[in-house]
Scaffold this motif. Structure first.
Motif, PDB file in Angstrom:
ATOM      1  N   THR A 176      26.949  -8.083   4.483  1.00 32.08           N
ATOM      2  CA  THR A 176      26.127  -7.502   3.416  1.00 32.08           C
ATOM      3  C   THR A 176      24.633  -7.651   3.697  1.00 32.08           C
ATOM      4  O   THR A 176      24.189  -8.628   4.314  1.00 32.08           O
ATOM      5  CB  THR A 176      26.470  -8.142   2.060  1.00 32.08           C
ATOM      6  OG1 THR A 176      25.740  -7.447   1.032  1.00 32.08           O
ATOM      7  CG2 THR A 176      26.100  -9.616   2.033  1.00 32.08           C
ATOM      8  N   LEU A 177      23.888  -6.682   3.239  1.00 29.83           N
ATOM      9  CA  LEU A 177      22.428  -6.731   3.308  1.00 29.83           C
ATOM     10  C   LEU A 177      21.832  -7.085   1.950  1.00 29.83           C
ATOM     11  O   LEU A 177      20.605  -7.151   1.803  1.00 29.83           O
ATOM     12  CB  LEU A 177      21.879  -5.378   3.787  1.00 29.83           C
ATOM     13  CG  LEU A 177      22.375  -4.917   5.176  1.00 29.83           C
ATOM     14  CD1 LEU A 177      21.813  -3.534   5.492  1.00 29.83           C
ATOM     15  CD2 LEU A 177      21.978  -5.924   6.240  1.00 29.83           C
ATOM     16  N   SER A 178      22.698  -7.298   0.956  1.00 24.76           N
ATOM     17  CA  SER A 178      22.251  -7.576  -0.409  1.00 24.76           C
ATOM     18  C   SER A 178      22.217  -9.083  -0.666  1.00 24.76           C
ATOM     19  O   SER A 178      23.245  -9.765  -0.532  1.00 24.76           O
ATOM     20  CB  SER A 178      23.185  -6.895  -1.414  1.00 24.76           C
ATOM     21  OG  SER A 178      22.963  -7.370  -2.717  1.00 24.76           O
ATOM     22  N   ASP A 179      21.045  -9.589  -1.052  1.00 22.38           N
ATOM     23  CA  ASP A 179      20.942 -11.018  -1.351  1.00 22.38           C
ATOM     24  C   ASP A 179      21.812 -11.425  -2.544  1.00 22.38           C
ATOM     25  O   ASP A 179      22.475 -12.478  -2.483  1.00 22.38           O
ATOM     26  CB  ASP A 179      19.478 -11.392  -1.619  1.00 22.38           C
ATOM     27  CG  ASP A 179      18.650 -11.324  -0.341  1.00 22.38           C
ATOM     28  OD1 ASP A 179      19.248 -11.406   0.750  1.00 22.38           O
ATOM     29  OD2 ASP A 179      17.418 -11.182  -0.448  1.00 22.38           O
ATOM     30  N   PRO A 180      21.850 -10.653  -3.641  1.00 26.63           N
ATOM     31  CA  PRO A 180      22.729 -11.045  -4.754  1.00 26.63           C
ATOM     32  C   PRO A 180      24.206 -11.078  -4.363  1.00 26.63           C
ATOM     33  O   PRO A 180      24.945 -11.961  -4.798  1.00 26.63           O
ATOM     34  CB  PRO A 180      22.461  -9.963  -5.809  1.00 26.63           C
ATOM     35  CG  PRO A 180      21.091  -9.464  -5.508  1.00 26.63           C
ATOM     36  CD  PRO A 180      20.984  -9.510  -4.016  1.00 26.63           C
ATOM     37  N   GLU A 240      29.403  -7.401  -6.079  1.00 27.96           N
ATOM     38  CA  GLU A 240      29.034  -8.659  -6.749  1.00 27.96           C
ATOM     39  C   GLU A 240      29.963  -8.946  -7.928  1.00 27.96           C
ATOM     40  O   GLU A 240      30.409 -10.081  -8.131  1.00 27.96           O
ATOM     41  CB  GLU A 240      27.585  -8.567  -7.225  1.00 27.96           C
ATOM     42  CG  GLU A 240      27.091  -9.850  -7.860  1.00 27.96           C
ATOM     43  CD  GLU A 240      25.642  -9.735  -8.313  1.00 27.96           C
ATOM     44  OE1 GLU A 240      25.145 -10.716  -8.916  1.00 27.96           O
ATOM     45  OE2 GLU A 240      25.013  -8.676  -8.088  1.00 27.96           O
ATOM     46  N   ARG A 291      25.360 -11.649  -1.299  1.00 21.60           N
ATOM     47  CA  ARG A 291      25.553 -12.809  -0.427  1.00 21.60           C
ATOM     48  C   ARG A 291      25.631 -14.090  -1.257  1.00 21.60           C
ATOM     49  O   ARG A 291      26.471 -14.970  -0.994  1.00 21.60           O
ATOM     50  CB  ARG A 291      24.421 -12.902   0.591  1.00 21.60           C
ATOM     51  CG  ARG A 291      24.632 -14.017   1.627  1.00 21.60           C
ATOM     52  CD  ARG A 291      23.526 -14.057   2.662  1.00 21.60           C
ATOM     53  NE  ARG A 291      23.431 -12.813   3.407  1.00 21.60           N
ATOM     54  CZ  ARG A 291      22.481 -11.898   3.218  1.00 21.60           C
ATOM     55  NH1 ARG A 291      21.528 -12.108   2.305  1.00 21.60           N
ATOM     56  NH2 ARG A 291      22.481 -10.789   3.915  1.00 21.60           N
ATOM     57  N   ALA A 292      24.799 -14.195  -2.247  1.00 21.56           N
ATOM     58  CA  ALA A 292      24.809 -15.386  -3.099  1.00 21.56           C
ATOM     59  C   ALA A 292      26.124 -15.494  -3.867  1.00 21.56           C
ATOM     60  O   ALA A 292      26.689 -16.589  -4.008  1.00 21.56           O
ATOM     61  CB  ALA A 292      23.629 -15.344  -4.069  1.00 21.56           C
ATOM     62  N   ARG A 294      30.344 -11.409   3.139  1.00 24.92           N
ATOM     63  CA  ARG A 294      29.148 -12.240   3.246  1.00 24.92           C
ATOM     64  C   ARG A 294      28.495 -12.051   4.613  1.00 24.92           C
ATOM     65  O   ARG A 294      27.252 -12.012   4.727  1.00 24.92           O
ATOM     66  CB  ARG A 294      29.508 -13.707   3.048  1.00 24.92           C
ATOM     67  CG  ARG A 294      28.279 -14.612   2.874  1.00 24.92           C
ATOM     68  CD  ARG A 294      28.450 -15.953   3.545  1.00 24.92           C
ATOM     69  NE  ARG A 294      27.230 -16.728   3.393  1.00 24.92           N
ATOM     70  CZ  ARG A 294      26.151 -16.572   4.162  1.00 24.92           C
ATOM     71  NH1 ARG A 294      26.133 -15.647   5.118  1.00 24.92           N
ATOM     72  NH2 ARG A 294      25.058 -17.312   3.963  1.00 24.92           N
ATOM     73  N   CYS A 324      28.972 -14.297  -2.878  1.00 27.82           N
ATOM     74  CA  CYS A 324      29.986 -14.685  -1.893  1.00 27.82           C
ATOM     75  C   CYS A 324      29.936 -16.185  -1.621  1.00 27.82           C
ATOM     76  O   CYS A 324      30.983 -16.849  -1.535  1.00 27.82           O
ATOM     77  CB  CYS A 324      29.773 -13.914  -0.589  1.00 27.82           C
ATOM     78  SG  CYS A 324      30.135 -12.148  -0.700  1.00 27.82           S
ATOM     79  N   ASP A 325      28.726 -16.722  -1.488  1.00 25.81           N
ATOM     80  CA  ASP A 325      28.584 -18.162  -1.243  1.00 25.81           C
ATOM     81  C   ASP A 325      29.186 -18.964  -2.391  1.00 25.81           C
ATOM     82  O   ASP A 325      29.870 -19.973  -2.159  1.00 25.81           O
ATOM     83  CB  ASP A 325      27.097 -18.520  -1.068  1.00 25.81           C
ATOM     84  CG  ASP A 325      26.545 -18.070   0.278  1.00 25.81           C
ATOM     85  OD1 ASP A 325      27.361 -17.882   1.208  1.00 25.81           O
ATOM     86  OD2 ASP A 325      25.317 -17.890   0.383  1.00 25.81           O
TER      87      ASP A 325
END
Length: 705
Positions: free
Chosen positions: A211-215, A186, A217-218, A208, A220-221
């Motif tokens: 990953t299994l991590s929501d933070p 991150e 992925r966010a 993205r 990356c977005d």
């Protein structure tokens, strides 16, 4: 102990200075002589300084210790504008710059400067400047510092430095993404977003996707959005980045003008690992690696594979002889192996790319691959309405034209296609003109033209008539089979428009150009054409020996060298065999009879095996001129060559009957009556194959009684 070590270093430094007390005096003398315009004395003094055998780092240290850095910089600036002093001043400046780079990139210096990021303001500013100068070389230690969790102040300072470091951190940070923990991912993705370079996009996109991590992925977005990436697959992003490296875009070259670049890998147990690679194959290495990743991630169609094959050919072309390439281990095979295994469609993509880029050496390799694998249906792609092979027939390099014509002929096309009418004439040209070199000289006046022409003629070039610009010689260019070399000597400020005019002529778009320019334009024009192997910039007044070396290097680099006698003979033989095969197969598309006029001329211009092959092709053409020249040459020859020619003539007669006039028939009858046994029998064979009237045969019988 530390104080003692410091004292020992200080004493060592004093001793080093004491051991060389006149360095400062010599440096001051050089500065003085430059300022009072005494170039001979300045050069002599500089040579003494350079002759001390100091390393770049040692020279830099002594200059800085002299407290004359500012005065020296000013003197070097003046010297670089003086023709007599410029070479020597350039050597000094290069050594000093090299010394600065070596010091900035020294791991010990990097470590010291990273620690100084938490010091006072002046110390921090100095450390930041040095770390930015170290560029990618500082990244292993900077990444370690930004990911550590014990010194928050240091981590903050390093992150701030990375955010302001331009493109240098992008690839090292990107390759580490997949191997670090989510919190670090991150953090790195956020840095990449602030840096704003699209080179990070495929790495961030792949993270993205996985990953299994929501933070994470966010993050990356957010980064992908800030880079303007939307609706593009990860594999396509990798392919696009590979294209950028293949094109050797400036923003993807870490150290322009340097001999070495860095490849990056990340090992969780070690950290970032740099690998030095020769700049000549750096871009190809990354293009191949990224194209491979695109294919691994499911890139559809042949585009990524075509890019990989093209990059591999380019690697092979550019790689220094004997170089141990860290990105291409010995277990890998030659580039042609992968090209032919990929099939002709992929090689046509490579050829199309080469033609667009005016990359002659790549085009030849692509054509060679196509020739080995293509069948008759590939010559013309009816879906796209184009054919790279046919397009190559008009490429402004005769090797490529000949290779393309040979490849098309070898495929034995069965259906007509646009451009088919150019194949046989191109093969005919290879028979007669492959060994002739043509050069164009464009100069301000005829005196310059004559001087340059003399040099070129000394290298066996046929030089086109005088012209000041392309428009003056456009007819001569059109009538020439191909222009193999161009030399220009234009007035100050007119070289660039002249080069643009040259490249706008379809027959000159890829010809190697040696451009002679004024000294004050040299640096600028070399910078403009840096990376273009087909253009070489040299100063006015270059002597003949240096020009000869330059021309040889230019043609070698841009076109693979001149077509020598052996290669010309090989082209002639291959072209003749191709024409023979087309004639034997009675190819419905490529009409060998279109070569008759050229082949008839070739019969009078060639000797030995080539002449025999020309005769063989003519014996398979149903035209009276073809049969007549065989008869004429047979009568003019003697010994074994006469018998061989009579055999070719007999073959023509068997296939197409009698096309000879009465005079030639009478000469054959006479030879069959008066020649020795071998010649007489060969001539009689011809007469039999011609199907002569009975009265002529009676003459033969009666002549023998």
């Amino acid at each position: 102990m530390v104080a003692l070590a410091g004292m020992m270093l200080a004493v060592g430094g004093v001793r080093a200075q004491d051991a060389d007390p006149d360095f400062k005096d010599q440096l001051r003398d050089f500065i003085f002589y430059v300022n009072v315009h005494q170039p001979d004395a300045a050069v002599a003094t500089a040579e003494e300084l350079l002759g001390r055998g100091l390393t770049p780092r040692e020279l830099l240290d002594r200059v800085e210790a002299s407290n004359l850095q500012g005065e020296l910089d000013e003197a070097l600036g003046k010297a670089l504008r003086n023709e007599a002093l410029e070479p020597t001043a350039g050597r000094i400046l290069t050594m000093l710059n090299t010394g600065r780079l070596q010091r900035a990139r020294d791991p010990n210096e990097i470590e010291k400067n990273i620690k100084s990021l938490t010091g006072g303001l002046r110390e921090r500013l100095y450390a930041r400047e040095r770390l930015k100068a170290a560029s990618e070389y500082a990244m292993p230690q900077l990444l370690e510092a930004v990911l550590q969790r014990t010194n928050i102040q240091l981590r903050t300072q390093v992150q701030r430095l990375l955010n302001e470091s331009g493109r240098a951190p992008v690839i090292p940070l990107s390759v580490s993404l997949a191997e670090v923990e989510p919190a670090a991912q991150e953090q790195i993705v956020t840095i990449l977003g602030k840096l704003g370079y699209r080179a990070a996009a495929p790495f961030v996109s792949e993270l993205r996707d996985k990953t299994l991590s929501d933070p994470v992925r966010a993050a990356c977005d957010r980064t992908l959005a800030s880079l303007g990436i939307e609706g593009v697959s990860t594999s396509e992003l990798y392919r696009q980045l590979a294209e950028g490296y293949y094109d050797e875009r400036e923003e993807l070259t870490s150290f322009p003008g340097e001999d070495v670049q860095l490849l990056w890998n990340y090992d969780p147990s070690v950290g970032l690992i740099p690998t030095a690679i020769n700049t000549s194959v750096y871009h190809e290495a990354l293009a191949m690696k990224l194209a491979e990743r695109a294919m691994e991630l499911g890139s559809n169609g042949p585009a990524a594979l075509g890019l990989w094959v093209a990059s591999n050919f380019s690697r092979e072309i550019d790689e220094p002889v004997g170089y141990d390439n860290p990105a291409y281990p010995p277990s890998m095979r030659e580039a042609m192996y992968y090209a032919v295994a990929s099939g002709p469609v992929v090689s046509e993509l490579v050829l199309d790319r080469a033609l667009d880029d005016k990359d002659t050496r790549l085009a030849r390799r692509a054509v060679a691959s196509i020739e080995r694998t293509a069948g008759p249906d590939l010559i013309w792609d009816r879906r796209s309405g184009k054919s790279p092979l046919v397009r190559a027939l008009g490429y402004p390099n005769r090797r490529v034209q000949y290779d393309a014509a040979l490849a098309i002929a070898a495929s034995q096309p069965k259906a007509n296609f646009q451009g088919a009418q150019r194949v046989v004439p191109t093969l005919s040209g290879a028979i007669r003109f492959a060994g002739t070199r043509y050069a164009l000289v464009l100069s301000e006046n005829e005196e310059q033209y004559r001087s340059l022409r003399r040099v070129l003629e000394g290298q066996d070039y046929v030089v086109l008539p005088y012209g000041k610009d392309v428009g003056d010689v456009v007819e001569a260019i059109a009538e020439t089979p191909g222009v193999d070399l161009i030399v220009t000597q234009a007035a100050r400020g007119t070289t660039e428009p002249l080069l643009d005019a040259i490249r706008s002529n379809p027959k000159l778009t890829a010809a190697p150009i040696l451009s002679l320019v004024a000294t004050d334009e040299l640096t600028k024009l070399r910078r403009v054409h840096r990376g273009d192997v087909s253009v070489m910039i040299r100063p006015f007044g270059i002597d003949e020996a240096a020009m000869t070396v330059a021309l040889t290097q230019l043609v070698d680099d841009a076109a693979g060298g001149v077509i020598g006698e052996d290669e010309a003979r090989e082209y002639a033989m291959r072209s003749l065999r191709a024409l023979r095969d087309l004639a034997v197969a009675q190819n419905p598309v490529l009409d060998v009879s279109e070569a008759t006029t050229s082949l008839v001329s070739a019969m009078n211009e060639t000797t030995g095996p080539i002449r025999q092959e020309v005769a063989e092709v003519l014996s398979r053409i149903d035209r009276s001129s073809a049969q007549s020249v065989l008869a004429e040459v047979a009568m003019q020859s003697s010994g074994s060559e006469r018998i061989a020619m009579l055999d070719k003539l007999a073959g023509s007669a068997r296939r197409y009957g009698n096309h000879l006039d009465g005079v030639l028939v009478d000469r054959l009858i006479e030879l069959s009556s008066t020649g020795d046994d071998a010649e007489a029998t060969a001539a009689a064979t011809v007469l039999g194959a011609l199907g002569l009237p009975q009265s002529d045969l009676v003459r033969l019988i009666l002549a023998g009684e």
